[in-house]
Design a protein around this motif. Structure first.
Motif, PDB file in Angstrom:
ATOM      1  N   ARG A 268      15.666   7.988  18.016  1.00 14.79           N
ATOM      2  CA  ARG A 268      15.738   9.456  18.006  1.00 14.79           C
ATOM      3  C   ARG A 268      14.644  10.030  17.119  1.00 14.79           C
ATOM      4  N   GLY A 269      14.349   9.303  16.042  1.00 14.67           N
ATOM      5  CA  GLY A 269      13.296   9.757  15.127  1.00 14.67           C
ATOM      6  C   GLY A 269      11.943   9.400  15.704  1.00 14.67           C
ATOM      7  N   ARG A 270      11.023   9.008  14.842  1.00  8.48           N
ATOM      8  CA  ARG A 270       9.750   8.521  15.366  1.00  8.48           C
ATOM      9  C   ARG A 270       9.174   7.466  14.432  1.00  8.48           C
ATOM     10  N   SER A 271       8.286   6.652  15.006  1.00  7.67           N
ATOM     11  CA  SER A 271       7.751   5.559  14.199  1.00  7.67           C
ATOM     12  C   SER A 271       6.315   5.867  13.776  1.00  7.67           C
ATOM     13  N   HIS A 272       5.896   5.213  12.693  1.00  7.68           N
ATOM     14  CA  HIS A 272       4.500   5.292  12.244  1.00  7.68           C
ATOM     15  C   HIS A 272       4.001   3.875  12.050  1.00  7.68           C
ATOM     16  N   ASP A 273       2.926   3.534  12.712  1.00  5.87           N
ATOM     17  CA  ASP A 273       2.379   2.190  12.586  1.00  5.87           C
ATOM     18  C   ASP A 273       1.402   2.158  11.413  1.00  5.87           C
ATOM     19  N   CYS A 274       1.915   1.729  10.255  1.00  2.86           N
ATOM     20  CA  CYS A 274       1.070   1.722   9.056  1.00  2.86           C
ATOM     21  C   CYS A 274       0.132   0.522   9.023  1.00  2.86           C
ATOM     22  N   GLY A 275       0.194  -0.316  10.047  1.00  2.00           N
ATOM     23  CA  GLY A 275      -0.741  -1.433  10.126  1.00  2.00           C
ATOM     24  C   GLY A 275      -2.114  -0.976  10.616  1.00  2.00           C
ATOM     25  N   SER A 276      -2.180   0.237  11.184  1.00  2.00           N
ATOM     26  CA  SER A 276      -3.489   0.752  11.610  1.00  2.00           C
ATOM     27  C   SER A 276      -3.871   1.892  10.660  1.00  2.00           C
ATOM     28  N   LYS A 277      -5.179   2.056  10.466  1.00  2.00           N
ATOM     29  CA  LYS A 277      -5.616   3.023   9.449  1.00  2.00           C
ATOM     30  C   LYS A 277      -5.240   4.465   9.821  1.00  2.00           C
ATOM     31  N   LEU A 278      -5.375   4.796  11.102  1.00  2.63           N
ATOM     32  CA  LEU A 278      -5.041   6.166  11.509  1.00  2.63           C
ATOM     33  C   LEU A 278      -3.520   6.394  11.454  1.00  2.63           C
ATOM     34  N   GLY A 279      -2.766   5.371  11.858  1.00  6.66           N
ATOM     35  CA  GLY A 279      -1.298   5.458  11.783  1.00  6.66           C
ATOM     36  C   GLY A 279      -0.863   5.656  10.338  1.00  6.66           C
ATOM     37  N   TYR A 280      -1.542   4.978   9.447  1.00  4.50           N
ATOM     38  CA  TYR A 280      -1.244   5.086   8.016  1.00  4.50           C
ATOM     39  C   TYR A 280      -1.532   6.508   7.515  1.00  4.50           C
ATOM     40  N   LEU A 281      -2.677   7.049   7.939  1.00  4.26           N
ATOM     41  CA  LEU A 281      -3.020   8.412   7.512  1.00  4.26           C
ATOM     42  C   LEU A 281      -1.981   9.408   8.009  1.00  4.26           C
ATOM     43  N   GLU A 282      -1.540   9.213   9.262  1.00  9.28           N
ATOM     44  CA  GLU A 282      -0.535  10.129   9.809  1.00  9.28           C
ATOM     45  C   GLU A 282       0.786   9.987   9.054  1.00  9.28           C
TER      46      GLU A 282
ATOM     47  N   ILE B 133       0.859  -1.197   0.000  1.00  6.54           N
ATOM     48  CA  ILE B 133       0.000   0.000   0.000  1.00  6.54           C
ATOM     49  C   ILE B 133       0.892   1.242   0.000  1.00  6.54           C
ATOM     50  N   THR B 134       0.444   2.227  -0.771  1.00  7.28           N
ATOM     51  CA  THR B 134       1.284   3.409  -1.018  1.00  7.28           C
ATOM     52  C   THR B 134       1.236   4.440   0.098  1.00  7.28           C
ATOM     53  N   VAL B 135       2.405   4.905   0.503  1.00 11.76           N
ATOM     54  CA  VAL B 135       2.494   6.110   1.333  1.00 11.76           C
ATOM     55  C   VAL B 135       3.136   7.177   0.439  1.00 11.76           C
ATOM     56  N   VAL B 136       2.377   8.179   0.082  1.00  9.00           N
ATOM     57  CA  VAL B 136       2.731   9.252  -0.858  1.00  9.00           C
ATOM     58  C   VAL B 136       2.987   8.670  -2.258  1.00  9.00           C
ATOM     59  N   ASP B 137       4.179   8.155  -2.540  1.00 10.89           N
ATOM     60  CA  ASP B 137       4.416   7.632  -3.889  1.00 10.89           C
ATOM     61  C   ASP B 137       5.222   6.340  -3.909  1.00 10.89           C
ATOM     62  N   LYS B 138       5.321   5.693  -2.748  1.00 11.40           N
ATOM     63  CA  LYS B 138       6.075   4.431  -2.680  1.00 11.40           C
ATOM     64  C   LYS B 138       5.323   3.445  -1.802  1.00 11.40           C
ATOM     65  N   PRO B 139       5.420   2.156  -2.117  1.00  8.00           N
ATOM     66  CA  PRO B 139       4.809   1.194  -1.206  1.00  8.00           C
ATOM     67  C   PRO B 139       5.542   1.198   0.135  1.00  8.00           C
ATOM     68  N   VAL B 140       4.800   0.927   1.196  1.00 13.38           N
ATOM     69  CA  VAL B 140       5.354   0.953   2.551  1.00 13.38           C
ATOM     70  C   VAL B 140       6.672   0.189   2.626  1.00 13.38           C
ATOM     71  N   ILE B 141       6.710  -0.995   2.015  1.00 16.95           N
ATOM     72  CA  ILE B 141       7.894  -1.845   2.179  1.00 16.95           C
ATOM     73  C   ILE B 141       9.142  -1.236   1.531  1.00 16.95           C
ATOM     74  N   GLN B 142       8.954  -0.392   0.549  1.00 15.46           N
ATOM     75  CA  GLN B 142      10.133   0.226  -0.077  1.00 15.46           C
ATOM     76  C   GLN B 142      10.848   1.165   0.909  1.00 15.46           C
ATOM     77  N   TYR B 143      10.073   1.866   1.733  1.00 15.86           N
ATOM     78  CA  TYR B 143      10.700   2.716   2.763  1.00 15.86           C
ATOM     79  C   TYR B 143      11.545   1.864   3.712  1.00 15.86           C
ATOM     80  N   VAL B 144      11.024   0.679   4.031  1.00 18.71           N
ATOM     81  CA  VAL B 144      11.715  -0.177   5.006  1.00 18.71           C
ATOM     82  C   VAL B 144      13.020  -0.709   4.399  1.00 18.71           C
ATOM     83  N   VAL B 145      12.970  -1.088   3.134  1.00 20.89           N
ATOM     84  CA  VAL B 145      14.186  -1.569   2.466  1.00 20.89           C
ATOM     85  C   VAL B 145      15.192  -0.418   2.334  1.00 20.89           C
ATOM     86  N   GLU B 146      14.710   0.779   2.058  1.00 20.16           N
ATOM     87  CA  GLU B 146      15.621   1.941   1.987  1.00 20.16           C
ATOM     88  C   GLU B 146      16.281   2.205   3.341  1.00 20.16           C
TER      89      GLU B 146
END
Ligand code: G1P
Length: 293
Positions: free
Chosen positions: A254-268, A29-42
């Motif tokens: 130091r940064g912060r996490s986003h839980d994309c497994g939940s719908k609100l986390g995904y929106l954020e 599922i896309t976050v902005v212009d990449k699938p979630v998993i691509q961010y994780v691999v990056e």
């Protein structure tokens, strides 16, 4: 020993994300212009981890396709002289990235998923990265890289943690640091770690974020870990056993996490990554101002 491999458990059916995840893997599922998993691999690549082991399921082939070359598409873009798009496509899977996959035939829990990667991982220490979770860097600091440095210095397993509101502790693995104040970017010895405790029993509000650096010894421990919370074989329980043997640390991001497994986390996550996107940030901010009014 430097960590080169990361295990990404992607076999889960993604019921929390239905209907979007009915016919496509939730990791795609896309976050902005990449699938979630691509961010994780990056994130892995930025931390010097270039061997990705997917623990996957027959319904998740799109993930392997995403990190494979697409010859027809590349040839067509080349023919049309679309060099920027071609570079974008090739950046998804740079030459140094190696992706392999093993199957998790039955959904017996996160601990079981990690155990499925045993043969591919071998004897070297490795990372586990849960692709539901995006870890946004604070400035230039890649937390996974910092956690790797802590692992290399101490030789002790590292588990990434972050404070959450007390109402949410029952959704996570939670660590006990015996009241120690853990600053962002630092590691400290865990006294205890518990999977999804009721709020009243939670030893702290420091939750496990979904990034782990573990020695291969964890596989021996997973092999004998009985089903725990939710009737599943829990990675957290094997980490508790590892802790008893050789100690293990919590690393506070130091940064912060986003839980994309939940719908609100995904929106954020969409808001946060839209606002840091090199080309879209400014226009996106203007858009948000319009909607806020
Ligand atoms: C898993 C882990 C849990 C961790 C969480 C982070 O739980 O078991 O310890 O805090 O990921 O997202 P799950 O979300 O798969 O239930």
């Amino acid at each position: 020993m430097s960590i080169r491999k990361a295990v990404l458990p992607v076999a889960g059916l993604g019921t929390r994300f239905l209907p979007a995840s009915k016919a496509i893997p939730k990791e795609m599922i896309t976050v902005v212009d990449k699938p979630v998993i691509q961010y994780v691999v990056e994130e892995a690549l930025a931390a010097g981890i270039d061997e990705i082991v997917l623990v996957t399921h027959s319904s998740k082939k799109a993930i392997e396709d995403h990190f494979d070359a697409n010859y027809e598409l590349e040839a067509e873009l080349e023919r049309r002289g679309k060099t920027e798009l071609l570079a974008l496509l090739r950046d998804i899977a740079p030459a140094r990235l190696k992706v392999s996959s093993v199957r998790q035939g039955r959904a017996l829990g996160l601990g079981h998923a990690v155990y499925c990667a045993r043969q591919v991982v071998g004897d070297a220490p490795f990372a586990v990265m849960l692709p539901d979770v995006l870890v946004a860097a604070a400035g230039d600091a890649n937390d996974l890289q910092l956690m790797k440095e802590a692992f290399e210095r101490s030789g002790r397993a590292q588990v990434m943690v972050e404070p959450v509101v007390w109402d949410q502790v029952h959704q996570y693995g939670v660590v006990d640091l015996a009241g120690q104040d853990l600053k962002p970017g630092q590691s400290a010895a865990m006294q205890r770690v518990v999977e999804k405790p009721p709020r009243a029993d939670a030893p702290s509000n420091l939750s496990i974020v979904g990034r782990y650096l573990l020695p291969a010894r964890i596989f021996d421990l997973l092999a004998v870990t009985p089903a725990g919370a939710g009737g599943e074989i829990q990675l957290t329980d094997a980490i508790a056993a590892l802790m008893a043997e050789q100690g293990a640390d919590a690393y506070r991001l130091r940064g912060r996490s986003h839980d994309c497994g939940s719908k609100l986390g995904y929106l954020e996550a969409t808001l946060a990554y839209g606002l840091r996107h090199a080309q879209l940030a400014e226009d996106f901010q203007a858009l948000l101002r319009r909607y806020a009014g």
